[in-house]
Design a protein around this motif. Sequence first.
Motif, PDB file in Angstrom:
ATOM      1  N   ASN A  37      -0.268   7.698  -2.088  1.00 17.37           N
ATOM      2  CA  ASN A  37      -0.243   8.623  -3.227  1.00 17.37           C
ATOM      3  C   ASN A  37      -1.546   9.393  -3.397  1.00 17.37           C
ATOM      4  O   ASN A  37      -1.562  10.516  -3.900  1.00 17.37           O
ATOM      5  CB  ASN A  37       0.061   7.870  -4.521  1.00 17.37           C
ATOM      6  CG  ASN A  37       1.468   7.306  -4.549  1.00 17.37           C
ATOM      7  OD1 ASN A  37       2.301   7.673  -3.715  1.00 17.37           O
ATOM      8  ND2 ASN A  37       1.747   6.415  -5.478  1.00 17.37           N
ATOM      9  N   GLN A  48       0.824  -1.205   0.000  1.00 19.18           N
ATOM     10  CA  GLN A  48       0.000   0.000   0.000  1.00 19.18           C
ATOM     11  C   GLN A  48       0.863   1.261   0.000  1.00 19.18           C
ATOM     12  O   GLN A  48       2.023   1.238   0.390  1.00 19.18           O
ATOM     13  CB  GLN A  48      -0.947  -0.002   1.205  1.00 19.18           C
ATOM     14  CG  GLN A  48      -1.943  -1.142   1.200  1.00 19.18           C
ATOM     15  CD  GLN A  48      -2.952  -1.058   2.330  1.00 19.18           C
ATOM     16  OE1 GLN A  48      -3.104  -0.018   2.975  1.00 19.18           O
ATOM     17  NE2 GLN A  48      -3.646  -2.157   2.583  1.00 19.18           N
ATOM     18  N   ASN A  49       0.268   2.373  -0.447  1.00 20.14           N
ATOM     19  CA  ASN A  49       0.962   3.663  -0.457  1.00 20.14           C
ATOM     20  C   ASN A  49      -0.040   4.772  -0.166  1.00 20.14           C
ATOM     21  O   ASN A  49      -1.244   4.511  -0.037  1.00 20.14           O
ATOM     22  CB  ASN A  49       1.644   3.887  -1.819  1.00 20.14           C
ATOM     23  CG  ASN A  49       0.647   3.915  -2.973  1.00 20.14           C
ATOM     24  OD1 ASN A  49      -0.119   4.861  -3.146  1.00 20.14           O
ATOM     25  ND2 ASN A  49       0.649   2.843  -3.773  1.00 20.14           N
ATOM     26  N   SER A  82      -4.038   2.985  -2.462  1.00 22.24           N
ATOM     27  CA  SER A  82      -3.200   4.167  -2.676  1.00 22.24           C
ATOM     28  C   SER A  82      -3.626   5.324  -1.776  1.00 22.24           C
ATOM     29  O   SER A  82      -3.190   6.455  -1.981  1.00 22.24           O
ATOM     30  CB  SER A  82      -3.264   4.595  -4.151  1.00 22.24           C
ATOM     31  OG  SER A  82      -2.690   3.598  -4.977  1.00 22.24           O
ATOM     32  N   GLU A 120       1.392   0.428  -7.331  1.00 17.63           N
ATOM     33  CA  GLU A 120       1.384   1.859  -7.645  1.00 17.63           C
ATOM     34  C   GLU A 120       1.076   2.093  -9.117  1.00 17.63           C
ATOM     35  O   GLU A 120       0.247   2.940  -9.474  1.00 17.63           O
ATOM     36  CB  GLU A 120       2.743   2.469  -7.302  1.00 17.63           C
ATOM     37  CG  GLU A 120       2.834   3.973  -7.545  1.00 17.63           C
ATOM     38  CD  GLU A 120       4.191   4.525  -7.173  1.00 17.63           C
ATOM     39  OE1 GLU A 120       4.257   5.360  -6.241  1.00 17.63           O
ATOM     40  OE2 GLU A 120       5.190   4.125  -7.809  1.00 17.63           O
TER      41      GLU A 120
END
Length: 559
Positions: A91, A88-89, A131, A491
């Motif tokens: 962004n 996970q991120n 994200s 991503e």
Amino acid sequence: MIKQQVRNALATIINHENIVLLAPKNEDHGDYAIHSKSLGQDITPEAFTHELFGRIEKTGEFINFSVSQSVLWKEIETILENKELYGQNDNLKGKKIIVEFAHPNTHKLFHIGHLRNISLGESLSRLLSASGAKIIRANYQGDVGLHIAKCLYGILKREDEMKTLKTLDEKIAFLGSTYTQGNVAYEENTQAKDEINIINRQIFDKDPKIKALWQETRSWSLEYYDKMYKRLGTKFDRLFFESEVTDTGLAITKKAVEQELLEKSDRAVIFNGGKYGVDTRVFINSLGLPTYEAKELGLGELEFSEFGEIDKCIHIVTHEQSSFFKVVFKVQELLNEKKYKGKQLHFSYEFVDLKGEKMSSRTGNIVTGEWLLDEIKTRVKKIFATEETGAEVVAVSAAKYAFLKVDAKRKIVFDINESISIHGNSGPYLLYTFARIQSILKKNSSSVMPNSFRHLEIPALSAGRLKQVQDDNKEELSLLRTLFKFPEVVESAAEKMAPHLIATYLFDLAQKFNKLYESTPILKAKDEERARLLSLIAATAQVIKNGLYLLGIETLDSI
């Protein structure tokens, strides 16, 4: 994410901000590469000495980098610690996105195309959520219009039969049959066409003569669709209906005429799109009824007001509606630039056919989503020794993965046998791989905890204590060098709205694990090597599980 660490390290070494990292076509050449000419300076591999890098070599105009094994083993530790959060991120943190998908019209069957739509919509929702975005799952359904009138016409011709219906399955089959009957009558019988147009007007006017029948049969469809949503693991935050946006859309359209954004043409209202580089389309027809375009204006008003400020609204609809959305988005932008400009997106996808079948809604030759899942499950039971619940999970994985492994813009000819093969690129193959790893891990421990690796008793990893993987152990090294790319793939899949990138990665990962499994007796390895291998495959299982979750697919500990 290791890729960003590499980019930062290179920027420091060569004092260059715009570094483009490439992926070597041959993984033997390394994990990343840069084009030396793009740097505007001649730099030798020796200049790139850094703790992140293992092997560095120049091949033609490219400098190739291999991430050091100490860094990669540290990433294995990160995977095992972060579990379901790995990949996970943030962004899209702070963004609010509506993903509008499914769109089955009431009084019609839930067909194979809806399965692809829902698979895409749920996967995109999970990718964007991974994200950091707040996701609102919406579903816009047609519950008024000519197709409803055709169905009700058929029902009115068979009212006695309707009274005998008891189960939901019987009611849904009846709706499918009466819709086909009405559709054929509308095309071939002038009197029937006139009667259906009258029914259509009655529905629009909420005429008591037809309202009760419309409401009852509408409820059948909604119950049927809810059953399908649960089966596919999707739950919507808001169900929108044409019947609730019609009046608002009509009012907005009339206001747009006053503002001279739309114009009257004969007895209709149109948008002259030529001056804006889009098509000309009708918003109110010659009968004074709002078209889909006008209703979409009403839908937009609800979507962009009920949930506060929206950063993006993604409409997952087939490619054939491209012109429709270009026109509607332009009109909405002209009506309220601040609210709508740049915030609407049509995510288009191609149609689905079933191998060996020719489908036609006109004649009623439809492959329903329910039939497809049931047929897959029947075949799954003949292949796998699994109970009903397990067979359902495998069947849903087979269908979803078959849709998601292909770029949404490509047409699919669905092959049931291919979708359930455990020797090819399929959902069951990935589930089988995950279950195989679970079996190995359980044999290593007396304490079994399904879908968890906490029972795995392995000493803490450290590059200084664990034996390094030798370059000639290609299977182990290849798996190690694939795992850390997962966050990059997540991503990229979110940015490009491309779930098939996740599927492609998972299949490659599963193949590499199975090559390792076939070449290496993991449980017979000596203590230190065994600990390293168990850590590696435990991380592999976690990544497979995380990736399948992003595709909307559950895992099974055993098949």
